[in-house]
Design a protein around this motif. Structure first.
Motif, short mmCIF file in Angstrom:
data_model
loop_
_atom_site.label_atom_id
_atom_site.label_comp_id
_atom_site.label_asym_id
_atom_site.label_seq_id
_atom_site.Cartn_x
_atom_site.Cartn_y
_atom_site.Cartn_z
N SER A 1 0.94 -1.48 -0.15
CA SER A 1 0.14 0.45 -0.16
C SER A 1 0.70 1.40 -0.23
O SER A 1 0.81 1.99 -1.01
CB SER A 1 -1.14 -0.11 1.32
OG SER A 1 -0.17 0.17 2.29
N LEU A 2 2.00 1.16 0.50
CA LEU A 2 2.73 2.50 0.83
C LEU A 2 3.62 2.78 -0.62
O LEU A 2 3.50 3.94 -0.72
CB LEU A 2 3.98 1.90 2.03
CG LEU A 2 5.00 3.33 2.52
CD1 LEU A 2 3.99 4.62 2.35
CD2 LEU A 2 5.79 2.85 3.76
N LEU A 3 3.50 1.52 -0.99
CA LEU A 3 4.50 1.44 -2.74
C LEU A 3 3.60 2.65 -3.54
O LEU A 3 3.42 2.94 -4.08
CB LEU A 3 4.93 0.17 -3.31
CG LEU A 3 6.02 0.27 -4.34
CD1 LEU A 3 7.25 0.98 -4.51
CD2 LEU A 3 6.53 -0.72 -4.75
N THR A 4 2.05 2.02 -3.48
CA THR A 4 1.26 2.73 -4.56
C THR A 4 0.93 4.07 -3.48
O THR A 4 0.69 4.92 -4.87
CB THR A 4 -0.31 1.72 -3.90
OG1 THR A 4 0.62 0.80 -4.11
CG2 THR A 4 -1.05 2.40 -5.03
N ILE A 5 0.63 4.16 -3.03
CA ILE A 5 0.80 5.53 -2.35
C ILE A 5 0.94 6.27 -3.00
O ILE A 5 1.71 8.03 -3.48
CB ILE A 5 0.62 6.04 -0.40
CG1 ILE A 5 -1.21 5.21 -0.87
CG2 ILE A 5 0.82 7.31 -0.02
CD1 ILE A 5 -1.19 4.88 1.19
#
Length: 595
Positions: A271-275
């Protein structure tokens, strides 16, 4: 009865005679609607109007009332002609073609700029240590040769030694920073906090880059400028300490960026990589709907080149740290590669979309990227000349905002902590790796130099290579002109023009301002009596011959002249940002905006 029969035909004849006199025709008594208007276009045969045409026109007028069927029929059968506005549609088509050319031209510039940054980055690892060793060897062997009257070191050698000392000190200071502790400290934060931290780190990196190169340039100039006294060299020490702390802090900042990216790669749900990837698309919103000129777009292109190269180095650091944690298992590398390619692809897509819409909204052609490439090539070619005023790595840093020293210190720290070098075989591999980097650096420099000469020749910029750079700073010009206007003597130049050039034998401002001069207006000049000059002023300022033109008072300025002068002043203010691409660097425009 006979009377009645006798009067009947005579009455008819009389009525016919009256009709002939009045010019009436038999069909004139036909009742007509008020809507019918006799037109001269009706068909006429043997002196009679066509009654069928009149009735047909009457039916068409009656059928002209609005109805749904006729509206649908008109909408389905109506036509239009695009050639009536040919220029408009041709311009729209050219915009589409420009947007289709943007990815190709932009990637040409990005690839050329990437190899420029790679050349400056490899210089720190390959040629800079050799240049430092040669400078130290020259410094220690020069007293033995008895050449005391000559300079100990050339200015370039002094700068190389300072760079080497900064890297050694910063690398030794980086040993006290624990990378693992920083990684686990960042991993314990929430996703939203990490997203905010990453955005703050990007802004801080740009601010550090814009201010850091000024610190390094101040150190190089303070160490190499000509000094009259030996005590003036003490000023190098505070500049050196400031430069060391800057490189150290900037290296820590990049380390935190790499740790945050590493946490994003190792998160379970990604999720952090997507954000973090979506943050690149937010950049489109902040850049596309702003007005850009060619110079601003050039600055943004340089920023994108630097950002892309820095991201590649950060991804390399993330891969090294992950491979170390998994004992250099090649299977884990295939797990990391999809995320790496996804980050790179998102960065490329965002740059293409951003530049395509900026050029569309600001009506900039795709050929402007070839001009940007020629400007970068000019920096490389000019740095290879004998009268070069700066090193190539420094010119890349000023133009793109890419400072290789902090990034190189961090990469050396990560590589030395990830790879254990023990035994003769390890040192042999390290030596071969160093020779491979030197070979890559030399080949890259040769190819870049050849391509740069081609780009400069295509852009017809060969004449500018032989122009000597001006020593005056562009920002200091107005203040310097004000000083010259104050320093001109009243009895000097008859024209009294402060912009006129002075001969080399003319006195300096200090000798002129040593004695106070009257600040009288030009109209009072023939009536005032100047004070008796002293020996210093008479030797410094020769007395000009009396000119009758100077004795006549100048007429006062009319309101039109004052208005024209005001308009010229405003035009100069608007023209100052529009400078040549060779004079535009990242830090010139960074005073107004960074991105």
């Amino acid at each position: 009865m006979a009377d009645l029969l006798g009067t009947g035909p005579s009455d008819e004849k009389e009525s016919e005679n009256e009709d002939k006199k009045e010019g009436k025709r038999p069909w004139d008594n036909i009742p007509k609607s008020e809507k019918i208007v006799r037109t001269p276009d009706l068909a006429e045969t043997l002196g009679f109007y066509d009654i069928n045409a009149v009735r047909r026109e009457q039916r068409e007028r009656e059928n002209s009332d609005p109805s749904l069927a006729r509206f649908l029929c008109a909408e389905l059968t109506r036509g239009y002609f695009l050639e009536h506005n040919e220029a408009k549609y041709t311009e729209r088509r050219e915009r589409v073609y420009t947007c289709m050319r943007i990815p190709r031209e932009l990637e040409k510039l990005m690839i050329f700029g990437f190899f420029l940054c790679l050349d400056a980055f490899l210089y720190v690892f390959t040629l800079l240590p050799l240049r430092v060793l040669l400078a130290l060897l020259h410094l220690f062997t020069l007293p033995c040769c008895g050449l005391r009257g000559s300079l100990l070191l050339q200015p370039a050698q002094v700068c190389d030694i300072l760079k080497g000392l900064i890297m050694v000190l910063c690398y030794s200071m980086m040993h006290y920073v624990d990378y693992s502790m920083m990684y686990h400290l960042i991993r314990g934060q929430s996703v939203i906090k990490l997203y905010i931290i990453y955005n703050m780190l990007e802004v801080a990196d740009r601010l550090f880059s814009s201010f850091g190169q000024d610190i390094l340039d101040a150190l190089y100039w303070t160490a190499t400028e000509p000094k009259e006294r030996k005590r003036d060299s003490i000023g190098v020490i505070p500049h050196f300490i400031m430069a060391v702390f800057y490189v150290f802090l900037h290296a820590i900042l990049i380390m935190v960026q790499a740790s945050t990216l590493n946490v994003a790669f190792n998160s379970h749900n990604k999720s952090l990589l997507t954000i973090m990837m979506s943050n690149n698309f937010v950049e489109i919103k902040g850049s596309v709907f702003k007005k850009f000129e060619k110079n601003n777009l050039f600055q943004m292109s340089n920023s994108d080149i630097k950002e892309r190269f820095t991201n590649y180095v950060l991804l390399l650091i993330v891969c090294l740290r992950n491979m170390e944690q998994f004992s250099w298992n090649p299977d884990h590398l295939w797990v990391l590669l999809p995320d790496v390619f996804m980050v790179i692809a998102s960065e490329i897509a965002v740059d293409i979309i951003k530049h395509a819409f900026i050029t569309k909204f600001n009506e900039i052609t795709a050929d402007v990227y070839s001009e940007y490439r020629a400007s970068l090539a000019f920096d490389l070619v000019s740095s290879r000349q004998k009268n070069a005023c700066t090193d190539y790595s420094d010119s890349v840093a000023r133009r793109m905002g890419f400072i290789p020293l902090p990034l190189a210190v961090l990469l050396i720290r990560v590589v030395m902590s990830s790879v254990n070098v023990q035994g003769a075989l390890s040192y042999s591999c390290l030596l071969l790796f160093y020779l491979g980097m030197v070979t890559l650096k030399v080949l890259n420099s040769i190819v870049l130099l050849g391509k740069s000469c081609v780009y400069v020749k295509r852009a017809n910029m060969e004449d500018k290579l032989f122009e000597r750079p001006s020593t005056a700073a562009p920002g200091k010009t107005p203040s310097r002109t004000r000083k010259t206007s104050r320093c001109t003597a009243p009895s000097g130049d008859p024209s009294g023009d402060p912009w006129s050039e002075r001969s080399p034998s003319s006195p300096s401002c200090t000798s002129i301002t040593a004695q106070p001069t009257p600040t009288a207006s030009p109209t009072l000049r023939p009536e005032t009596v100047p004070p008796p000059p002293t020996t210093s002023t008479t030797s410094a300022i020769p007395e000009p011959d009396p000119d009758p033109d100077t004795l006549t008072p100048s007429p006062p300025a009319t309101p039109e002249q004052k208005e024209e002068e005001g308009m010229e002043g405003t035009e100069l203010k608007h023209r100052t940002p529009k400078k040549d691409l060779l004079d535009v660097d990242r830090f010139t425009i960074c005073g107004n905006r960074i991105d």
